[in-house]
Design a protein around this motif. Structure first.
Motif, PDB file in Angstrom:
ATOM      1  N   VAL A   1       0.876  -1.274  -0.047  1.00 50.19           N
ATOM      2  CA  VAL A   1       0.003  -0.169   0.050  1.00 50.19           C
ATOM      3  C   VAL A   1       0.821   1.202  -0.111  1.00 50.19           C
ATOM      4  N   LEU A   2       1.937   1.179   0.968  1.00 47.58           N
ATOM      5  CA  LEU A   2       2.781   2.366   1.063  1.00 47.58           C
ATOM      6  C   LEU A   2       3.682   2.637  -0.363  1.00 47.58           C
ATOM      7  N   LEU A   3       4.096   1.527  -1.035  1.00 43.25           N
ATOM      8  CA  LEU A   3       4.895   1.446  -2.156  1.00 43.25           C
ATOM      9  C   LEU A   3       3.702   2.147  -3.380  1.00 43.25           C
ATOM     10  N   GLU A   4       2.524   1.802  -3.443  1.00 40.37           N
ATOM     11  CA  GLU A   4       1.483   2.295  -4.291  1.00 40.37           C
ATOM     12  C   GLU A   4       1.267   3.881  -4.072  1.00 40.37           C
ATOM     13  N   ARG A   5       1.383   4.297  -2.855  1.00 37.26           N
ATOM     14  CA  ARG A   5       1.143   5.675  -2.618  1.00 37.26           C
ATOM     15  C   ARG A   5       2.297   6.381  -2.916  1.00 37.26           C
ATOM     16  N   TYR A   6       3.666   5.968  -2.787  1.00 38.02           N
ATOM     17  CA  TYR A   6       4.820   6.523  -3.321  1.00 38.02           C
ATOM     18  C   TYR A   6       4.769   6.555  -4.758  1.00 38.02           C
ATOM     19  N   SER A   7       4.519   5.253  -5.485  1.00 43.22           N
ATOM     20  CA  SER A   7       4.669   5.472  -6.888  1.00 43.22           C
ATOM     21  C   SER A   7       3.434   6.625  -7.519  1.00 43.22           C
ATOM     22  N   GLN A   8       2.452   6.785  -6.760  1.00 44.65           N
ATOM     23  CA  GLN A   8       1.371   7.896  -7.157  1.00 44.65           C
ATOM     24  C   GLN A   8       2.056   9.253  -7.055  1.00 44.65           C
ATOM     25  N   VAL A   9       2.838   9.309  -6.027  1.00 38.06           N
ATOM     26  CA  VAL A   9       3.470  10.868  -5.650  1.00 38.06           C
ATOM     27  C   VAL A   9       4.531  10.865  -6.758  1.00 38.06           C
ATOM     28  N   VAL A  10       5.432   9.825  -7.097  1.00 37.90           N
ATOM     29  CA  VAL A  10       6.483   9.946  -7.914  1.00 37.90           C
ATOM     30  C   VAL A  10       6.088  10.214  -9.399  1.00 37.90           C
ATOM     31  N   ALA A  11       4.916   9.489  -9.908  1.00 40.27           N
ATOM     32  CA  ALA A  11       4.462   9.770 -11.081  1.00 40.27           C
ATOM     33  C   ALA A  11       3.827  11.087 -11.289  1.00 40.27           C
TER      34      ALA A  11
ATOM     35  N   HIS B   1       4.607  15.793 -25.255  1.00 40.91           N
ATOM     36  CA  HIS B   1       5.096  14.195 -24.809  1.00 40.91           C
ATOM     37  C   HIS B   1       5.814  13.372 -26.025  1.00 40.91           C
ATOM     38  N   GLN B   2       6.439  14.194 -26.940  1.00 37.50           N
ATOM     39  CA  GLN B   2       7.067  13.578 -28.163  1.00 37.50           C
ATOM     40  C   GLN B   2       8.546  12.795 -27.667  1.00 37.50           C
ATOM     41  N   VAL B   3       8.997  12.872 -26.391  1.00 36.82           N
ATOM     42  CA  VAL B   3      10.254  12.485 -25.966  1.00 36.82           C
ATOM     43  C   VAL B   3      10.016  11.335 -25.162  1.00 36.82           C
ATOM     44  N   PRO B   4      10.647  10.073 -25.440  1.00 37.69           N
ATOM     45  CA  PRO B   4      10.436   8.893 -24.785  1.00 37.69           C
ATOM     46  C   PRO B   4      10.862   9.026 -23.102  1.00 37.69           C
ATOM     47  N   LEU B   5      10.340   8.282 -22.387  1.00 32.80           N
ATOM     48  CA  LEU B   5      10.816   8.340 -20.866  1.00 32.80           C
ATOM     49  C   LEU B   5      11.132   6.989 -20.670  1.00 32.80           C
ATOM     50  N   PHE B   6      12.592   6.420 -20.055  1.00 29.83           N
ATOM     51  CA  PHE B   6      12.878   5.251 -19.591  1.00 29.83           C
ATOM     52  C   PHE B   6      12.694   5.049 -18.261  1.00 29.83           C
ATOM     53  N   VAL B   7      12.094   4.032 -17.832  1.00 29.94           N
ATOM     54  CA  VAL B   7      12.129   3.803 -16.255  1.00 29.94           C
ATOM     55  C   VAL B   7      13.073   2.815 -15.660  1.00 29.94           C
ATOM     56  N   PHE B   8      13.977   3.039 -14.873  1.00 26.14           N
ATOM     57  CA  PHE B   8      14.777   2.177 -14.460  1.00 26.14           C
ATOM     58  C   PHE B   8      14.436   1.863 -13.068  1.00 26.14           C
ATOM     59  N   ALA B   9      13.721   0.583 -12.731  1.00 26.75           N
ATOM     60  CA  ALA B   9      13.110   0.290 -11.489  1.00 26.75           C
ATOM     61  C   ALA B   9      13.098  -1.350 -11.388  1.00 26.75           C
ATOM     62  N   SER B  10      13.182  -1.812 -10.319  1.00 22.11           N
ATOM     63  CA  SER B  10      12.714  -3.022 -10.207  1.00 22.11           C
ATOM     64  C   SER B  10      11.280  -3.383  -9.637  1.00 22.11           C
ATOM     65  N   GLU B  11      10.783  -4.577  -9.867  1.00 22.74           N
ATOM     66  CA  GLU B  11       9.340  -4.756  -9.565  1.00 22.74           C
ATOM     67  C   GLU B  11       9.216  -4.910  -7.982  1.00 22.74           C
ATOM     68  N   PRO B  12       8.278  -4.504  -7.484  1.00 24.39           N
ATOM     69  CA  PRO B  12       6.901  -4.314  -7.951  1.00 24.39           C
ATOM     70  C   PRO B  12       6.800  -2.685  -8.402  1.00 24.39           C
ATOM     71  N   LEU B  13       7.971  -1.917  -8.039  1.00 24.11           N
ATOM     72  CA  LEU B  13       7.903  -0.455  -8.227  1.00 24.11           C
ATOM     73  C   LEU B  13       7.643  -0.358  -9.640  1.00 24.11           C
ATOM     74  N   ALA B  14       8.368  -0.747 -10.499  1.00 29.51           N
ATOM     75  CA  ALA B  14       8.473  -0.439 -12.044  1.00 29.51           C
ATOM     76  C   ALA B  14       7.147  -0.492 -12.542  1.00 29.51           C
TER      77      ALA B  14
END
Length: 375
Positions: A191-201, A215-228
Motif C-alpha cells: 500500500v505504501l509503495l503504491e502511494r509512493y508510486s503515485q507521488v513520484v508519477a 510528450h514527444q520524448v520517450p521516458l525510460f524507467v529504471f526500477a525493480s518490481e513491483p515499483l516499476a
C-alpha cells in the motif's frame, strides 16, 4: 574547431559544398586512455592514406603538406582527445577542419574526395536521440535527460517533491512493523509503495510538462518490481520504456548506454508510422520513390519529408536548379546530394539504415512525402 553539439541544417549545407581534397573520418571512440590512443592511431592512418592518394595523383607537395598540417593541429589538441564520447567525426581539407564529439554511436568509416561524407552525420542530426529517464527505488528517485549531443545527466527539478517512500507516506521508514501499525507486513508495504508510486508519477508529469508539453520524448524507467509496474501504471507521459533492475547503484554512463541501446527501436517505429502515412498519399500524387522524380521535386522545394538509405551508393550529377540527374559512377553520392537540397529548401530529412523502415511503400532506397503534386 571542436563541436560538442550537432550541426544545424545550415552547417550541413556549408559542409556539403564541393571542396577539394575533403577527408571525412568517422570513429567509434571510448573515453579511456586505450580508447584515445586507438582513435588517434586510426585517424592518423586515414590521413596517411589520403596523403598517399594525393601523391599517387601527382599532386603538389604543398597540397600534401596542407592536409598534414591540419591533422597535426588536431593531433596536438589535448582538449579534443581528453573529452571523447562514443563517436568522433573529423572533417579535414586544406585550410579547413571541423570535429564533432558525439555521445551516440556512429560506425567507423573514412572517405576522401571532392565533398565531405555527411551521411552518418545527417543521421545523427535528423534521428531523434533525446530521452528522459526515471531511476526509482524505495530509497529515492531521480530524473535524467540525454540528448543528441550530451550523455545522460540529472534533470534539475523545479518543484518540491517527496524524496523517497518514507517521505511520500509521511513515515520515517517503511520497514519497521511498529511504525506501520495498521498497515503491517507485506500488504502494508505494498500500500505504501503504491502511494509512493503515485507521488513520484505526479512529480514526473509536472516536471516533464515544463519541457515536453506534447510528450514527444520517450521516458525510460529504471526500477525493480513491483515499483516499476506500479509507477508505469500511474500514467507516465509519452512513450515509456521499462529497464528492469536495481536503480540505486547505476552510474550516469550506464543509464546513458541503456537509453542509446534501446532508443533506436523507438525511432524505427515512429519513422515507419510516418512512412506509412506518406504512402497513403500515393493516389493523390503526394509520394514519390523514383530518384528522378524525387530530385525534381527537391529542386521545386516540393519535398516535405525525405527518407533515404545512407548506405546506398548511387553516383551521378545533380542539377540543383532543375533537379535533373545524370548517373555517373565517378560522380557524387546522389542520395546525399538530394538530401542536402531538401534541407536547403526547408524539408525534413531522415537518413536510415537497411531494414529500419517497415512500410509497404518503402523501396529500400528513397521515399519522399511531397507538399504538392509535381508540376
Amino acid at each position: 574547431m571542436i563541436h560538442y553539439t550537432l550541426p544545424t541544417s545550415s552547417d550541413l549545407l556549408e559542409l556539403g559544398a564541393p571542396r577539394a581534397d575533403a577527408l571525412s573520418i568517422y570513429l567509434a571512440t571510448e573515453p579511456t586512455p586505450e580508447g584515445r590512443s586507438l582513435a588517434v592511431t586510426t585517424a592518423k592512418n586515414a590521413v596517411d592514406e589520403a596523403i598517399r592518394s594525393l601523391r599517387s595523383a601527382e599532386r603538389s607537395r604543398a597540397d600534401q603538406e596542407s592536409l598534414r598540417e591540419q591533422w597535426n593541429q588536431i593531433a596536438a589538441d589535448s582538449k579534443l582527445w581528453g573529452n571523447l564520447a562514443n563517436s568522433l567525426v573529423i572533417f579535414l581539407a586544406p585550410g579547413f577542419s571541423h570535429e564533432y564529439v558525439l555521445p551516440n554511436a556512429l560506425g567507423s568509416k573514412t572517405k576522401f574526395g571532392g565533398r565531405f561524407d555527411l551521411g552518418p552525420l545527417v543521421r545523427a542530426v535528423t534521428t531523434p536521440q533525446r530521452a528522459y529517464a526515471l531511476t526509482l527505488s524505495s530509497s529515492g528517485w531521480n530524473l535524467w535527460k540525454a540528448t543528441e549531443s550530451s550523455r545522460a545527466t540529472e534533470f534539475p527539478l523545479a518543484g518540491e517533491h517527496a524524496e523517497d517512500v518514507a517521505d511520500a507516506t509521511n513515515r520515517t521508514s517503511i520497514r519497521g512493523r511498529q511504525l506501520l501499525r495498521r498497515l503491517g507486513g507485506d500488504e502494508g508495504q505494498k500500500v505504501l509503495l503504491e502511494r509512493y508510486s503515485q507521488v513520484v508519477a505526479r512529480a514526473v508529469r509536472e516536471e516533464l510538462a515544463r519541457v515536453d508539453k506534447t510528450h514527444q520524448v520517450p521516458l525510460f524507467v529504471f526500477a525493480s518490481e513491483p515499483l516499476a509496474s506500479m509507477v508505469v501504471g500511474q500514467g507516465l507521459p509519452g512513450e515509456v520504456v521499462t529497464v528492469p533492475g536495481a536503480a540505486d547503484e547505476l552510474r550516469p554512463d550506464q543509464i546513458d548506454a541503456a537509453i542509446r541501446e534501446r532508443i533506436g527501436g523507438i525511432t524505427t517505429r515512429r519513422l515507419s508510422r510516418i512512412a506509412n502515412q506518406i504512402g497513403d498519399g500515393v493516389a493523390a500524387g503526394l509520394a514519390a520513390t523514383d530518384i528522378a522524380q524525387v530530385a525534381r521535386a527537391a529542386a521545386q522545394a516540393a519535398v516535405g519529408t525525405l527518407y533515404y538509405d545512407m548506405t546506398a551508393d548511387v553516383r551521378g550529377v545533380l542539377d540543383e536548379t532543375t533537379g535533373a540527374i545524370r548517373l555517373d559512377p565517378e560522380g557524387e553520392n546522389l542520395l546525399a546530394a538530394i538530401a542536402l537540397l531538401v534541407l536547403a529548401n526547408g524539408g525534413e530529412v531522415h537518413a536510415v539504415r537497411p531494414g529500419e523502415i517497415e512500410a509497404e511503400i518503402w523501396n529500400g532506397q528513397l521515399l519522399a512525402g511531397l507538399r504538392q503534386p509535381l508540376i
